[in-house]
Design an enzyme around this catalytic site. Structure first.
Site, short mmCIF file in Angstrom:
data_model
loop_
_atom_site.label_atom_id
_atom_site.label_comp_id
_atom_site.label_asym_id
_atom_site.label_seq_id
_atom_site.Cartn_x
_atom_site.Cartn_y
_atom_site.Cartn_z
CG HIS A 188 -2.08 0.91 1.15
ND1 HIS A 188 -2.16 1.94 0.23
CD2 HIS A 188 -3.24 0.97 1.87
CE1 HIS A 188 -3.32 2.59 0.40
NE2 HIS A 188 -3.98 2.01 1.38
CG HIS A 191 -5.56 5.97 -0.61
ND1 HIS A 191 -6.51 4.98 -0.53
CD2 HIS A 191 -5.59 6.41 -1.90
CE1 HIS A 191 -7.09 4.82 -1.71
NE2 HIS A 191 -6.55 5.68 -2.55
CE1 TYR A 193 -4.03 5.68 5.98
CE2 TYR A 193 -4.38 4.71 3.83
CZ TYR A 193 -4.88 5.22 5.00
OH TYR A 193 -6.24 5.29 5.20
#
Length: 377
Positions: A188, A191, A193
């Site tokens: 990931h 977004h 993070y």
């Protein structure tokens, strides 16, 4: 070079999203992907038996599912009751969930994440400050359900010496995911993070080898990719990127250059896919007009390209037919319609998603209680 022969299989008269595609060694029967959706029903950060039903409901034979964001360590959490994959207990708890998907012939990747500064001391071991690339904090934000306001604690900037330890957390999490039976992992890197906190210049204010130039800001992300590829092989590794979005205060002054640099760098590692979020997909989770496009990144990347962000059936079909993407990830529509590929096939009406129940902790409500379409014979 990753295999792109799936592009050639879109036949005239067929629904493009429902044509087969070869993703590396995986033969997909269609191009509708379950997007990774943050779920908050893993009590004590341990996946629960109710996830068996949730994922198996959304499994089709030779369909690709990407599991909810799953923490790589005890410092990775920023939301209540999200799952992890850093302990033996968590690995064991994932196994029956993965088995249920495989029993129905599905292909299952685990998205691994670290939220970085998108957290507060209440989620951190011993009440410590969340870790990040920076000491800049995030202002309180309205959550995606439109109800709750999230509060964030001032983060602590990782030292240069600590960064390899976090890279190693991703490596171990990837190994654990394979041990749990997953077919692969998705890093990931989107977004707002931790990985994006390094990549984007509106957050990263470092002066060491992880800050300043575009190459330095992407170093952390690519070290994670390299570590994970070396651990489990490139044919099991994907990544999610969102260079154009500004989630959690993570914007960049030149998102196109960032996106292109990343995909060109990823080609060296020969990972199986790159999953990118459309520029039109803004913080509120709704589509807006954008002058940007993912096409330069799609053309530059050698592997399978997955697009996400506000897709309906028709624009998904168009994107595949025009070769602007290989696969399309659906989030809210797949949540609300566990049989989404079937509904697309028979052009059945879709259930409406209920935003208020996206992040409840109930094991059924807003999770496994969306109805299937009743096909009349």
């Amino acid at each position: 070079m990753a295999d792109k022969e799936g592009e050639k299989h879109v036949e005239e008269g067929k629904i493009p999203l429902l044509t087969p595609y070869k993703m590396g060694k995986f033969e997909l029967s269609h191009r509708v992907v379950l997007a990774p959706l943050t779920r908050q029903r893993s009590f004590g950060n341990v996946p629960q038996p109710h996830a068996i039903l949730y994922y198996s409901q959304r499994t089709t034979k030779e369909g690709l599912l990407i599991a909810e964001a799953t923490g790589v360590s005890d410092t990775a959490q920023g939301y209540p009751e999200t799952p992890g994959i850093w302990t033996k207990e968590q690995v064991e708890a994932w196994k029956p969930i993965v088995d249920a998907v495989h029993e129905k012939g599905g292909i299952f990747f685990c998205q691994i994440w670290h939220v970085g500064r998108v957290s507060n001391t209440g989620f951190q071991p011993n009440g410590q400050a969340p870790i990040s690339s920076t000491e800049k904090e995030i202002f309180p934000q309205l959550r995606s359900n439109g109800i709750d306001v999230a509060q964030f604690s001032p983060p602590r900037k990782l030292t240069t010496e600590e960064i390899p330890l976090v890279v190693n957390d991703f490596r171990v999490a990837a190994r654990n995911a394979i041990e749990a039976g997953f077919d692969g992992i998705e890093i990931h890197g989107a977004h707002g993070y931790l990985i994006e906190q390094f990549m984007k210049d509106q957050v990263n204010d470092r002066t060491d080898q992880y800050g300043g130039s575009l190459q330095n800001r992407c170093r952390f992300a690519l070290e994670i990719v390299e570590a994970v590829v070396n651990e489990i092989g490139p044919d099991r590794v994907g990544i999610r990127l969102s260079p154009f979005t500004e989630f959690m205060g993570a914007g960049d002054s030149n998102p196109k250059a960032l996106g292109l640099y990343m995909v060109e760098s990823l080609n060296k590692y020969q990972i199986i896919y790159c999953h990118m979020v459309e520029p039109r997909w803004k913080v509120e989770g709704e589509n807006v007009e954008s002058p940007h496009s993912l096409e330069p990144m799609r053309k530059a990347f050698n592997g399978t390209f997955i697009s996400a962000g506000g897709y309906e059936m028709e624009d998904g079909n168009t994107a595949v037919a025009e070769n602007r993407t290989d696969l399309v990830a659906y989030g809210r529509l797949f949540l609300a319609n566990p049989d989404l590929p079937k509904r697309f096939e028979i052009r059945a009406p879709l259930n409406k998603y209920i935003r208020e129940t996206f992040y409840t902790h109930h094991p059924v409500t807003g999770y496994t209680d969306y109805p299937f379409h009743e096909t009349k014979v």
